[in-house]
Motif scaffolding. Structure first.
Motif, short mmCIF file in Angstrom:
data_model
loop_
_atom_site.label_atom_id
_atom_site.label_comp_id
_atom_site.label_asym_id
_atom_site.label_seq_id
_atom_site.Cartn_x
_atom_site.Cartn_y
_atom_site.Cartn_z
N THR A 108 47.09 22.50 42.80
CA THR A 108 45.98 23.21 42.29
C THR A 108 44.98 22.47 41.65
OG1 THR A 108 47.41 22.72 40.00
CG2 THR A 108 48.11 24.45 41.45
N ASP A 109 43.97 22.97 41.73
CA ASP A 109 42.63 22.44 41.06
C ASP A 109 41.92 22.94 39.98
OD1 ASP A 109 41.91 24.75 42.53
OD2 ASP A 109 40.99 23.57 44.33
N ILE A 110 42.61 24.19 39.41
CA ILE A 110 41.68 24.61 38.28
C ILE A 110 42.76 25.04 37.36
CG2 ILE A 110 41.29 26.87 39.12
CD1 ILE A 110 38.56 26.78 37.96
N GLN A 111 42.47 25.06 36.03
CA GLN A 111 43.33 26.02 34.96
C GLN A 111 42.70 27.02 34.33
OE1 GLN A 111 44.29 22.46 32.41
NE2 GLN A 111 46.28 22.33 33.32
N ILE A 112 43.42 28.14 34.15
CA ILE A 112 43.08 29.42 33.73
C ILE A 112 43.53 29.75 32.33
CG2 ILE A 112 42.73 31.93 34.17
CD1 ILE A 112 41.53 30.29 36.32
N LYS A 113 42.80 29.62 31.11
CA LYS A 113 43.34 29.78 29.98
C LYS A 113 43.22 31.07 29.29
CE LYS A 113 42.70 27.59 25.46
NZ LYS A 113 41.77 26.71 24.36
N PRO A 114 44.22 31.60 28.88
CA PRO A 114 44.52 32.90 28.31
C PRO A 114 44.15 33.08 27.10
CG PRO A 114 46.70 32.16 28.45
CD PRO A 114 45.59 31.27 29.03
N SER A 115 44.33 34.20 26.09
CA SER A 115 43.82 34.22 24.72
C SER A 115 44.68 33.43 23.93
CB SER A 115 43.92 35.68 24.27
OG SER A 115 45.13 36.25 24.58
N ASN A 116 46.02 33.53 24.56
CA ASN A 116 47.13 32.63 23.75
C ASN A 116 48.09 32.01 24.89
OD1 ASN A 116 48.36 35.02 24.96
ND2 ASN A 116 49.99 35.10 23.40
N GLY A 117 48.59 30.89 24.13
CA GLY A 117 49.52 30.01 25.02
C GLY A 117 48.99 29.08 26.01
N PRO A 118 49.67 28.35 26.69
CA PRO A 118 49.15 27.13 27.52
C PRO A 118 48.06 27.87 28.66
CG PRO A 118 51.40 27.49 27.94
CD PRO A 118 51.28 28.29 26.77
N PRO A 119 47.41 27.05 29.23
CA PRO A 119 46.76 27.69 30.48
C PRO A 119 47.41 27.45 31.80
CG PRO A 119 46.33 25.23 30.06
CD PRO A 119 46.96 25.78 28.68
N ILE A 120 47.21 28.12 32.88
CA ILE A 120 47.94 28.33 33.91
C ILE A 120 47.10 27.63 35.19
CG2 ILE A 120 49.17 29.95 35.50
CD1 ILE A 120 49.54 31.88 33.51
N SER A 121 47.92 26.73 36.01
CA SER A 121 47.07 26.02 36.93
C SER A 121 46.82 27.04 38.18
CB SER A 121 47.78 24.95 37.29
OG SER A 121 48.12 23.83 36.29
N ALA A 122 45.91 26.99 38.87
CA ALA A 122 45.59 27.99 40.05
C ALA A 122 44.84 27.32 41.06
CB ALA A 122 45.04 29.22 39.64
N HIS A 123 44.41 27.76 42.04
CA HIS A 123 43.65 27.11 43.06
C HIS A 123 42.12 27.94 43.28
CE1 HIS A 123 47.74 26.64 44.10
NE2 HIS A 123 47.34 25.50 44.92
N ARG A 124 41.07 27.14 43.28
CA ARG A 124 39.92 27.78 43.43
C ARG A 124 39.64 28.79 44.46
NH1 ARG A 124 35.43 24.58 40.90
NH2 ARG A 124 36.41 23.29 39.34
N ALA A 125 40.24 28.30 45.81
CA ALA A 125 39.91 28.89 46.82
C ALA A 125 40.46 30.37 46.86
CB ALA A 125 40.66 27.98 48.04
N ILE A 126 41.82 30.46 46.07
CA ILE A 126 42.31 31.75 45.93
C ILE A 126 41.64 32.72 45.11
CG2 ILE A 126 44.15 32.82 45.16
CD1 ILE A 126 45.00 31.67 48.04
N LEU A 127 41.08 32.16 43.96
CA LEU A 127 40.22 33.07 42.95
C LEU A 127 38.90 33.30 43.87
CD1 LEU A 127 40.88 30.89 39.85
CD2 LEU A 127 42.18 32.84 40.59
N ALA A 128 38.26 32.44 44.29
CA ALA A 128 36.96 32.73 44.98
C ALA A 128 37.12 33.66 46.11
CB ALA A 128 36.30 31.48 45.41
N ALA A 129 38.15 33.80 46.79
CA ALA A 129 38.47 34.77 47.74
C ALA A 129 38.93 36.01 47.35
CB ALA A 129 39.66 34.18 48.91
N ARG A 130 39.41 36.22 46.48
CA ARG A 130 40.05 37.67 45.91
C ARG A 130 38.93 38.27 45.07
NH1 ARG A 130 43.37 36.02 49.09
NH2 ARG A 130 45.38 35.85 48.71
N SER A 131 37.94 37.37 44.49
CA SER A 131 37.01 38.09 43.46
C SER A 131 35.56 37.47 43.65
CB SER A 131 37.74 37.96 42.06
OG SER A 131 36.53 38.12 41.00
#
Length: 282
Positions: A108-131
């Protein structure tokens, strides 16, 4: 008529028993029409050439064939089922690999932070490909500076963000998760231009439309500027106006959405006027 297809006793098929009823005839015509529509694709000549080279698919060679029998239809259905199974296996392979990478947090190479709780690790490539919106965010100079940047999505809770990311990796959600987070997912799909999630949320809301959630769905479609779908829900509200207007949530809905309450009132009056005119003509 003693139909030779759907009759309970089509044992002996001979004149005048070799006839079919209107329902079976219409069904067969519809099936042949469906077969022809699939055969006549955008690249008909290329598809025809491909099929001509495959002796096992001779029944599909000519989209303009003058005569096709039920045997051709059955073979086409078998071929279509085979293609469907192959596509399902391919989708399963692609989805399972990406989901595993997310669940096991592989590279994983990026973290997504919500309004509460800890951030969630994800992949830049997946996020960029989907949106496209995520792609633009990640292409910005601030997100290029470090491979461990954090992106904040403040409108989603930790649980909602988990469901959003799961959909981005898997392409689907368990029904209970979709039910629980449908409104936040719909708004996220609209904001971040995730078209497939958007369509999935639309379909889910319309399939589960009832008097208890109609106002919520109307509000969501209004925010997302879906006029056609909004009109569908508005028509449902008008048809069930007594159950909805006298519900406990209607007053709060009107306070929050005065323009929608005006539209409901106008649509109700138009519906009552039209019904009165119909009654007068009768």
């Amino acid at each position: 008529m003693d139909c030779s297809i759907c009759s309970s006793y089509p044992v002996i098929i001979r004149p005048p028993r070799n006839t079919i009823c209107g329902s079976c005839l219409e069904g067969i015509r519809t099936a042949f029409s469906l077969m022809s529509s699939f055969e006549g694709g955008n690249d008909r000549e290329a598809e025809t050439a491909r099929l001509e080279s495959n002796q096992s698919h001779k029944f599909l060679v000519s989209p303009t064939a003058k005569s096709k029998g039920l045997a051709d239809l059955i073979e086409w259905m078998k071929h279509t089922k085979k293609v469907e199974d192959e596509l399902s296996q391919q989708i399963s392979f692609l989805a399972s690999s990406s989901v595993s990478a997310f669940q096991e947090q592989i590279h994983t190479d990026i973290q997504i932070k919500p309004s509460n709780g800890p951030p969630i690790s994800a992949h830049r490539a997946i996020l960029a490909a989907r949106s496209q919106i995520f792609k633009n965010m990640l292409d910005s100079d601030s997100c290029k500076s470090s491979p461990c940047d954090t992106v904040t999505i403040a409108e989603l809770t930790h649980e909602e963000l988990e469901s959003l990311l799961e959909f981005l990796y898997r392409g689907s959600l368990a029904p209970e998760k979709m039910d629980r987070h449908i409104y936040s997912l719909m708004l996220a799909s609209h904001k971040y231009e995730i078209s497939y999630l958007h369509k999935s949320c639309e379909r889910h809301m319309l399939e589960n439309l009832n008097v208890s959630n109609a106002l919520d769905i109307l509000e969501i479609f209004d925010v997302c500027s879906h006029q056609k779908l909004k009109d569908v829900v508005l028509s449902f509200v008008v048809k069930n106006i007594n159950d909805i207007v006298f519900s406990t949530k209607y007053e709060a809905f009107c306070s929050k959405n005065p323009h929608l309450s005006v539209q409901i009132t106008r649509a109700s009056l138009i519906d009552a006027r039209d019904r009165k005119r119909t009654g007068d003509h009768c």
